[in-house]
Write a protein that holds these residues in place. Structure first.
Motif, short mmCIF file in Angstrom:
data_model
loop_
_atom_site.label_atom_id
_atom_site.label_comp_id
_atom_site.label_asym_id
_atom_site.label_seq_id
_atom_site.Cartn_x
_atom_site.Cartn_y
_atom_site.Cartn_z
N UNK A 127 0.81 -1.22 0.00
CA UNK A 127 0.00 0.00 0.00
C UNK A 127 0.84 1.27 0.00
N UNK A 128 2.15 1.16 0.20
CA UNK A 128 3.01 2.35 0.15
C UNK A 128 3.26 2.71 -1.32
N UNK A 129 2.20 3.08 -2.01
CA UNK A 129 2.32 3.24 -3.45
C UNK A 129 2.57 4.69 -3.85
N UNK A 130 3.05 4.83 -5.08
CA UNK A 130 3.31 6.14 -5.68
C UNK A 130 2.22 6.38 -6.71
N UNK A 131 1.19 7.16 -6.32
CA UNK A 131 0.04 7.35 -7.20
C UNK A 131 -0.16 8.81 -7.61
N UNK A 132 0.73 9.68 -7.23
CA UNK A 132 0.57 11.09 -7.56
C UNK A 132 0.70 11.31 -9.07
N UNK B 199 4.15 -10.21 -22.62
CA UNK B 199 5.53 -10.02 -23.05
C UNK B 199 5.64 -9.26 -24.36
N UNK B 200 4.51 -8.98 -25.00
CA UNK B 200 4.52 -8.19 -26.23
C UNK B 200 4.94 -6.76 -25.96
N UNK B 201 4.83 -6.29 -24.70
CA UNK B 201 5.23 -4.94 -24.31
C UNK B 201 6.64 -4.98 -23.72
N UNK B 202 7.47 -4.01 -24.11
CA UNK B 202 8.88 -4.00 -23.70
C UNK B 202 9.21 -3.01 -22.59
N UNK B 203 8.35 -2.03 -22.36
CA UNK B 203 8.65 -1.05 -21.33
C UNK B 203 7.58 0.01 -21.27
N UNK B 204 7.70 0.89 -20.26
CA UNK B 204 6.73 1.97 -20.07
C UNK B 204 7.46 3.27 -19.79
N UNK B 205 6.85 4.36 -20.23
CA UNK B 205 7.36 5.71 -19.98
C UNK B 205 6.47 6.37 -18.94
N UNK B 206 7.07 7.10 -17.99
CA UNK B 206 6.28 7.85 -17.02
C UNK B 206 6.99 9.14 -16.66
N UNK B 207 6.20 10.20 -16.44
CA UNK B 207 6.76 11.51 -16.10
C UNK B 207 7.25 11.58 -14.66
N UNK B 208 6.73 10.73 -13.79
CA UNK B 208 7.07 10.82 -12.37
C UNK B 208 8.47 10.30 -12.10
N UNK B 209 9.35 11.12 -11.52
CA UNK B 209 10.69 10.62 -11.19
C UNK B 209 10.68 9.53 -10.13
N UNK B 210 9.58 9.44 -9.37
CA UNK B 210 9.47 8.40 -8.34
C UNK B 210 9.23 7.02 -8.95
N UNK B 211 8.77 6.98 -10.20
CA UNK B 211 8.52 5.69 -10.86
C UNK B 211 9.64 5.29 -11.81
#
Length: 394
Positions: free
Chosen positions: A67-72, A318-330
């Protein structure tokens, strides 16, 4: 389990995901840690009496894991503009300038800070995850859950954003808030929750998560507040119809016998969703496979909840290789379940994808501008475009 809104035992299961990560917004330091997270099961059921949708096998003990998640979403200028306009609207229309506002489920206090910037005199936030959050001027944070011991907290308005969908006992929670609001007839409660009607109408299976044990439409939201003794003064869709805004005041006494809004149209919508959603998942899988065949890597834009929900429902993630996110915490972390790596936008120069699939179409302009600023030519497809037969056919 009985319906958490009306307590009736008249529910019918209509959509199942056998295995999902128990958290959708957490990120992890290693791929192994992310993949080894415990899993849960989703069985969405609709109540034939009031139309409410809930996960009938939800286990709150599993929901608390990680539950200590980064959701901002503070890193997004587009979302920031929306949150600021919402805060200003509430302060202006409910005359909260110089007054005290209480927020239940405040997280790190981002929205409380905006309320203060818009004129609120004092803001109090309650959230078990608020412990250790940096101090904000004119904001008091209480690191605990809201319960009967906080009913004497003095405030002119109560805000609750993106929290109600996580609370299994909807009716019990709203009854508690009714006790708080009824102590002063001038008090107003202000809610923001995901609009499940859009999820079901658009077959947006990526917006179904384990932590979200409840799914609200405008009708069932109004039913929930009425049953708890509130008069709903405003119910509106905002943020490209993704969220519901609900504003209500406590009646002098709760009336559990109040007539529920008709929900026959909701039951039809749930049946149609159940009929179509597997087809939608298959369409996405085929579309992603076609894109990946043209060039690797295949990247999603968003390293948070929607991506976790999307990956959990795919037959072959596995068809997806990665994700982009603006949050530096992620950035530099890994997503639960799949272990998908999360990158900063600047990493697109190194990854050099031909395509990016955007998990939330509301950010299309922002994402295209960011990619252009990096000097890259990448085609961005909103995720809902993958459902179109013409896209799958090529």
């Amino acid at each position: 389990m009985n319906c958490p809104l009306c307590r009736e035992a008249t529910s019918t299961e209509f959509f199942t995901i056998p295995t999902v990560p128990v958290t959708c917004a957490s990120v992890f330091a290693t791929a192994s840690e992310a993949k080894n997270l415990p899993s849960g099961r989703i069985e969405l059921a609709n109540c034939a009496h009031c139309g409410f949708v809930f996960n009938r096998v939800f286990d709150p003990r599993l929901g608390e894991i990680g539950a200590q998640y980064e959701s901002s979403q503070a890193a997004s200028a587009h979302f920031g503009d929306f949150a600021k306009s919402l805060a200003q609207d509430w302060v202006t229309r409910h005359r909260l300038t110089g007054k005290t506002v209480l927020e239940v489920g405040c997280g790190s206090g981002d929205f409380l800070r905006r309320l203060v910037e818009c004129g609120v005199g004092k803001a109090i936030g309650i959230d078990p995850l608020a412990d250790g959050t940096p101090r904000i001027p004119h904001v008091e944070l209480i690191p605990r859950s809201f319960d009967v011991t906080q009913l004497d907290l003095a405030a002119d308005a109560l805000v609750c954003r993106h929290t109600l969908e996580h609370i299994q006992d909807v009716h019990g929670f709203l009854l508690l808030l009714h006790r708080w609001a009824a102590a002063d007839p001038q008090r107003v409660v202000l809610f923001e929750i995901p609009d499940a009607e859009r999820i079901f109408a658009e077959r947006a299976f990526w917006d179904i998560y384990y932590e979200h044990c409840n799914y609200f439409t405008e009708q069932t939201t109004t039913n929930a507040f009425v049953l708890a003794g509130f008069d709903v003064t405003r119910a509106a869709r905002v943020y490209d119809d993704q969220y519901l805004i609900v504003e209500a005041r406590a009646r002098s006494r709760a009336d559990a016998a109040s007539t529920l809004l008709t929900q026959a149209n909701l039951l039809t919508m749930y049946r149609e969703f159940a009929d179509d959603v597997r087809i939608a998942i298959d369409a996405c899988q085929r579309a992603l496979g076609r894109l990946r065949q043209q060039q690797r890597p295949l990247i999603l834009w968003q390293g948070a909840a929607k991506t976790v929900g999307f990956m959990s429902a795919l037959h072959d993630p596995t068809v997806i290789d990665g994700a982009i996110d603006l949050s530096p915490h992620r950035q530099g972390k890994y997503l639960p379940g799949s272990g998908l790596p999360v990158y900063a936008p600047e990493e697109l120069r190194r990854l050099a994808p031909k395509f990016v699939v955007l998990m939330n179409p509301v950010y299309l302009g922002e994402v295209r501008a960011r990619i252009a600023a990096l000097g890259l030519a990448i085609t961005v497809y909103p995720v809902n475009a993958l459902l179109k037969p013409s896209f799958v056919a090529g």
